[in-house]
Design a protein around this motif. Structure first.
Motif, PDB file in Angstrom:
ATOM      1  N   CYS A  67       0.739  -1.299  -0.033  1.00 37.92           N
ATOM      2  CA  CYS A  67      -0.038   0.031   0.021  1.00 37.92           C
ATOM      3  C   CYS A  67       0.843   1.300  -0.003  1.00 37.92           C
ATOM      4  O   CYS A  67       1.832   1.289   0.694  1.00 37.92           O
ATOM      5  CB  CYS A  67      -0.696  -0.070   1.175  1.00 37.92           C
ATOM      6  SG  CYS A  67      -2.105   1.579   1.322  1.00 37.92           S
ATOM      7  N   SER A  68       0.587   2.007  -0.949  1.00 38.92           N
ATOM      8  CA  SER A  68       1.591   3.534  -0.864  1.00 38.92           C
ATOM      9  C   SER A  68       1.227   4.167   0.239  1.00 38.92           C
ATOM     10  O   SER A  68       2.047   5.266   0.433  1.00 38.92           O
ATOM     11  CB  SER A  68       0.941   4.065  -2.115  1.00 38.92           C
ATOM     12  OG  SER A  68      -0.328   4.760  -2.226  1.00 38.92           O
ATOM     13  N   ARG A  69       0.190   4.159   1.050  1.00 38.32           N
ATOM     14  CA  ARG A  69      -0.249   5.043   2.102  1.00 38.32           C
ATOM     15  C   ARG A  69       0.267   4.535   3.435  1.00 38.32           C
ATOM     16  O   ARG A  69       1.038   4.788   4.011  1.00 38.32           O
ATOM     17  CB  ARG A  69      -1.741   5.243   2.184  1.00 38.32           C
ATOM     18  CG  ARG A  69      -2.170   6.217   3.289  1.00 38.32           C
ATOM     19  CD  ARG A  69      -3.665   6.528   3.247  1.00 38.32           C
ATOM     20  NE  ARG A  69      -3.925   7.311   4.558  1.00 38.32           N
ATOM     21  CZ  ARG A  69      -4.711   6.612   5.340  1.00 38.32           C
ATOM     22  NH1 ARG A  69      -4.587   5.223   5.513  1.00 38.32           N
ATOM     23  NH2 ARG A  69      -5.123   7.188   6.655  1.00 38.32           N
ATOM     24  N   CYS A  70      -0.270   3.001   3.879  1.00 30.81           N
ATOM     25  CA  CYS A  70       0.112   2.807   5.258  1.00 30.81           C
ATOM     26  C   CYS A  70       1.300   1.484   4.993  1.00 30.81           C
ATOM     27  O   CYS A  70       1.622   0.984   6.006  1.00 30.81           O
ATOM     28  CB  CYS A  70      -0.952   2.013   5.491  1.00 30.81           C
ATOM     29  SG  CYS A  70      -1.556   0.527   5.052  1.00 30.81           S
ATOM     30  N   LYS A  71       1.542   1.361   3.794  1.00 27.08           N
ATOM     31  CA  LYS A  71       2.740   0.431   3.509  1.00 27.08           C
ATOM     32  C   LYS A  71       2.522  -1.246   3.829  1.00 27.08           C
ATOM     33  O   LYS A  71       3.545  -2.057   4.188  1.00 27.08           O
ATOM     34  CB  LYS A  71       4.232   0.720   4.197  1.00 27.08           C
ATOM     35  CG  LYS A  71       4.447   2.367   4.065  1.00 27.08           C
ATOM     36  CD  LYS A  71       4.592   2.559   2.723  1.00 27.08           C
ATOM     37  CE  LYS A  71       5.329   3.780   2.473  1.00 27.08           C
ATOM     38  NZ  LYS A  71       5.177   4.320   0.905  1.00 27.08           N
ATOM     39  N   THR A  72       1.501  -1.500   4.088  1.00 27.86           N
ATOM     40  CA  THR A  72       0.976  -2.819   4.428  1.00 27.86           C
ATOM     41  C   THR A  72       1.274  -3.861   3.328  1.00 27.86           C
ATOM     42  O   THR A  72       0.780  -3.338   1.823  1.00 27.86           O
ATOM     43  CB  THR A  72      -0.393  -3.156   4.629  1.00 27.86           C
ATOM     44  OG1 THR A  72      -0.756  -2.246   5.659  1.00 27.86           O
ATOM     45  CG2 THR A  72      -0.723  -4.613   4.780  1.00 27.86           C
ATOM     46  N   PRO A  73       2.056  -4.751   3.113  1.00 29.38           N
ATOM     47  CA  PRO A  73       2.596  -5.782   2.094  1.00 29.38           C
ATOM     48  C   PRO A  73       1.332  -6.614   1.978  1.00 29.38           C
ATOM     49  O   PRO A  73       0.587  -7.050   2.769  1.00 29.38           O
ATOM     50  CB  PRO A  73       3.477  -6.354   2.595  1.00 29.38           C
ATOM     51  CG  PRO A  73       3.628  -6.435   4.214  1.00 29.38           C
ATOM     52  CD  PRO A  73       2.760  -5.133   4.670  1.00 29.38           C
ATOM     53  N   ARG A  74       1.056  -7.064   0.650  1.00 28.35           N
ATOM     54  CA  ARG A  74       0.255  -8.078   0.405  1.00 28.35           C
ATOM     55  C   ARG A  74       0.513  -8.650  -0.733  1.00 28.35           C
ATOM     56  O   ARG A  74       1.271  -8.136  -1.731  1.00 28.35           O
ATOM     57  CB  ARG A  74      -1.054  -7.412  -0.014  1.00 28.35           C
ATOM     58  CG  ARG A  74      -2.215  -8.240  -0.063  1.00 28.35           C
ATOM     59  CD  ARG A  74      -3.697  -7.155  -0.601  1.00 28.35           C
ATOM     60  NE  ARG A  74      -4.496  -7.914  -1.504  1.00 28.35           N
ATOM     61  CZ  ARG A  74      -5.327  -6.799  -2.108  1.00 28.35           C
ATOM     62  NH1 ARG A  74      -5.228  -6.067  -2.034  1.00 28.35           N
ATOM     63  NH2 ARG A  74      -6.323  -7.690  -2.903  1.00 28.35           N
ATOM     64  N   ALA A  75       0.311 -10.132  -0.856  1.00 31.68           N
ATOM     65  CA  ALA A  75       0.442 -11.224  -2.089  1.00 31.68           C
ATOM     66  C   ALA A  75      -0.694 -11.299  -2.852  1.00 31.68           C
ATOM     67  O   ALA A  75      -1.642 -11.602  -2.092  1.00 31.68           O
ATOM     68  CB  ALA A  75       1.107 -12.479  -1.495  1.00 31.68           C
ATOM     69  N   VAL A  76      -0.709 -11.079  -4.041  1.00 31.85           N
ATOM     70  CA  VAL A  76      -1.946 -11.330  -4.947  1.00 31.85           C
ATOM     71  C   VAL A  76      -1.541 -12.368  -5.910  1.00 31.85           C
ATOM     72  O   VAL A  76      -0.639 -12.623  -6.322  1.00 31.85           O
ATOM     73  CB  VAL A  76      -1.968 -10.100  -5.690  1.00 31.85           C
ATOM     74  CG1 VAL A  76      -3.389 -10.295  -6.516  1.00 31.85           C
ATOM     75  CG2 VAL A  76      -2.298  -8.812  -4.561  1.00 31.85           C
ATOM     76  N   ASP A  77      -2.639 -13.586  -5.581  1.00 29.98           N
ATOM     77  CA  ASP A  77      -2.645 -14.691  -6.602  1.00 29.98           C
ATOM     78  C   ASP A  77      -3.283 -14.280  -8.049  1.00 29.98           C
ATOM     79  O   ASP A  77      -4.460 -13.907  -8.118  1.00 29.98           O
ATOM     80  CB  ASP A  77      -3.530 -15.680  -5.821  1.00 29.98           C
ATOM     81  CG  ASP A  77      -3.474 -17.040  -6.816  1.00 29.98           C
ATOM     82  OD1 ASP A  77      -2.945 -17.015  -7.810  1.00 29.98           O
ATOM     83  OD2 ASP A  77      -4.341 -17.924  -6.312  1.00 29.98           O
TER      84      ASP A  77
END
Ligand code: ZN
Length: 87
Positions: A29-39
């Motif tokens: 996320c460009s705001r809160c920097k939460t990483p995420r993996a997308v299938d």
């Protein structure tokens, strides 16, 4: 834009990424920097959609809850999920 494959730059199409074995996209996320993996295979998409086009479509759920819609930052393509499918 949609020419050669290879991790994120230059941007392959989603199908090219999946077909070359890179079925996971790591974003942040460009705001809160939460990483995420997308299938990528689980995303509804057109075959010609570029991986880069997803940046504006993948929204952070955390920020969405507070009414923000920041774009995602694309980090890297992976052959398997880098951080699991939670987050
Ligand atoms: Zn966020």
């Amino acid at each position: 834009m949609c020419s050669d494959g290879g991790p994120v730059d230059p941007s392959p199409s989603i199908d090219q990424a999946i077909n070359s074995g890179y079925g996971w996209l790591e974003i942040r996320c460009s705001r809160c920097k939460t990483p995420r993996a997308v299938d990528l295979a689980a995303l509804p998409h057109a075959a010609t959609t570029c991986v880069h086009d997803l940046a504006g479509r993948l929204r952070c759920m955390k920020c969405g809850k507070v009414g923000k819609r920041p774009a995602a930052e694309l980090l890297q393509l992976w052959q398997r999920s880098p951080i699991g499918d939670r987050a």
